[in-house]
Design a protein around this motif. Structure first.
Motif, PDB file in Angstrom:
ATOM      1  N   GLY A 153      -7.649  -6.465  -4.350  1.00  0.00           N
ATOM      2  CA  GLY A 153      -8.028  -5.682  -5.526  1.00  0.00           C
ATOM      3  C   GLY A 153      -6.947  -4.709  -5.951  1.00  0.00           C
ATOM      4  N   LEU A 154      -5.684  -5.087  -5.723  1.00  0.00           N
ATOM      5  CA  LEU A 154      -4.559  -4.218  -6.102  1.00  0.00           C
ATOM      6  C   LEU A 154      -3.979  -4.679  -7.428  1.00  0.00           C
ATOM      7  N   SER A 155      -3.746  -3.727  -8.323  1.00  0.00           N
ATOM      8  CA  SER A 155      -3.114  -4.096  -9.601  1.00  0.00           C
ATOM      9  C   SER A 155      -1.627  -3.702  -9.549  1.00  0.00           C
ATOM     10  N   THR A 156      -0.921  -4.291  -8.583  1.00  0.00           N
ATOM     11  CA  THR A 156       0.506  -3.997  -8.401  1.00  0.00           C
ATOM     12  C   THR A 156       1.312  -4.628  -9.533  1.00  0.00           C
ATOM     13  N   PRO A 157       2.133  -3.829 -10.246  1.00  0.00           N
ATOM     14  CA  PRO A 157       2.926  -4.381 -11.348  1.00  0.00           C
ATOM     15  C   PRO A 157       3.864  -5.498 -10.870  1.00  0.00           C
ATOM     16  N   ARG A 180       5.908  -6.136  -7.302  1.00  0.00           N
ATOM     17  CA  ARG A 180       5.666  -7.325  -6.463  1.00  0.00           C
ATOM     18  C   ARG A 180       6.978  -8.061  -6.191  1.00  0.00           C
ATOM     19  N   TYR A 191       0.803  -1.231   0.000  1.00  0.00           N
ATOM     20  CA  TYR A 191       0.000   0.000   0.000  1.00  0.00           C
ATOM     21  C   TYR A 191       0.833   1.276   0.000  1.00  0.00           C
ATOM     22  N   CYS A 213      -2.621  -9.560  -3.495  1.00  0.00           N
ATOM     23  CA  CYS A 213      -3.015  -8.456  -4.386  1.00  0.00           C
ATOM     24  C   CYS A 213      -4.387  -8.714  -4.985  1.00  0.00           C
ATOM     25  N   SER A 214      -4.609  -9.944  -5.377  1.00  0.00           N
ATOM     26  CA  SER A 214      -5.884 -10.326  -5.975  1.00  0.00           C
ATOM     27  C   SER A 214      -7.024 -10.130  -4.970  1.00  0.00           C
ATOM     28  N   ALA A 253       1.072 -12.287  -4.832  1.00  0.00           N
ATOM     29  CA  ALA A 253       0.129 -12.129  -5.951  1.00  0.00           C
ATOM     30  C   ALA A 253      -1.302 -12.452  -5.507  1.00  0.00           C
ATOM     31  N   HIS A 254      -1.463 -13.503  -4.700  1.00  0.00           N
ATOM     32  CA  HIS A 254      -2.787 -13.860  -4.175  1.00  0.00           C
ATOM     33  C   HIS A 254      -3.337 -12.756  -3.282  1.00  0.00           C
TER      34      HIS A 254
END
Length: 299
Positions: free
Chosen positions: A218-222, A226, A65, A214-215, A211-212
């Motif tokens: 609801g984050l679209s972290t490049p 990550r 964040y 982020c999913s 990655a899980h």
């Protein structure tokens, strides 16, 4: 915040029976304010049984964040100020509730070790996202043992065998491990805003678990970001980082054991005797027979 941030007026507490579970007064002294805590819909609660990877996941979320927008906080603010420990009430230190209340960030990241039935109701009423991290019982017991040896606010652990029996009996601060992990697992079946993670999976493939996360959030972290976070939350990196390793908390005796000790899966094998392991396994089967929750004790 260099040096000691707490007076050494903290002393080993006795276990008390509180709302049906074992506790110490440091986590119940401010109970009314804890129960009345007003969560906001965007708050994220990080819930764990002690020694299950709380700092690991707290740091991961903080970086996800605020890692790019507020790099200053990573290098200047200890993790316990960035992610307050809700029920904490140690003498000479700000109350966890007050720290959480005053967090300037959105979302507010708040940690708790409370079993599911004692979590302040407002978190559920506001449909807050909850990230729960569970770790297998054997490694948790070993980690908790070493933590209690070095944490002068916790009851004296005694020797390893004494401690293991207490762990199996559920006479631990925050109650039995079995009830804690199963309680949140059951809650997850009816509460969709919970992400249930396993320490073992985090150790096996941190990148995938990030990655899980982020999913779920609801984050679209490049991908590159990550990967950078995955490197930053590597156990050895956090162990060397004074902002995450709890350096400066005066009632933690680092001469006895580091706060972040090994972070391994399967370290229990260096502690359990064959007899202890057989006794533990039999007891475990009884305790966990009515849940679908399953753990790995090695990877």
């Amino acid at each position: 915040m260099e040096g000691s941030v707490l007076p050494s007026t903290v002393s080993r507490a006795e276990l008390i029976d509180f709302e049906g579970i074992s506790m110490v007064h440091y986590f119940t002294d401010n109970w009314e304010n804890i129960q009345n805590f007003q969560a906001r819909p965007e708050d994220i609660l990080i819930a764990t049984y002690p020694k299950a990877g709380t700092t690991w996941v707290s740091n991961t979320l903080d970086l996800l964040y605020f890692g790019k927008t507020d790099q200053e906080r990573q290098s200047s603010l200890p993790i316990y100020l960035r992610v307050p420990f809700l029920e904490m009430a140690f003498p000479g230190m700000p109350l966890g509730v007050e720290l959480a209340d005053k967090l300037p960030t959105t979302p507010r990241l708040i940690k708790t070790h409370l079993p599911v039935q004692l979590v302040p109701k407002s978190f559920w009423e506001q449909n807050c996202r909850v990230v729960y991290v569970a770790r297998n019982a054997k490694d948790t017991a070993v980690s908790f043992f070493h933590f209690d040896r070095m944490n002068m606010s916790q009851p004296d652990p005694g020797d390893w065998n004494t401690f293991l029996m207490k762990f199996m009996d559920g006479k631990m601060v925050f109650g039995p491990w079995y009830d804690h992990v199963c309680g949140y697992w059951e809650k997850k079946q009816t509460y969709s805003n919970m992400h249930y993670m396993f320490f073992e999976q985090m150790a096996k493939d941190t990148g995938r678990e990030v990655a899980h996360l982020c999913s779920f959030l609801g984050l679209s972290t490049p991908v590159e970001e990550r990967e950078r976070i995955t490197e930053a939350v590597h156990f050895d990196v956090m162990k060397q980082n004074n902002m995450t390793n709890f350096t400066g908390v005066s009632f933690l005796d680092f001469k006895i054991s580091p706060f972040m000790r090994k972070g391994k899966v399967g370290d229990w094998k260096t502690h359990f005797t064959v007899a202890q392991n057989e006794q533990f396994d039999e007891h475990y089967r009884q305790k966990m027979k009515s849940t679908t929750l399953q753990f790995q004790t090695e990877i």
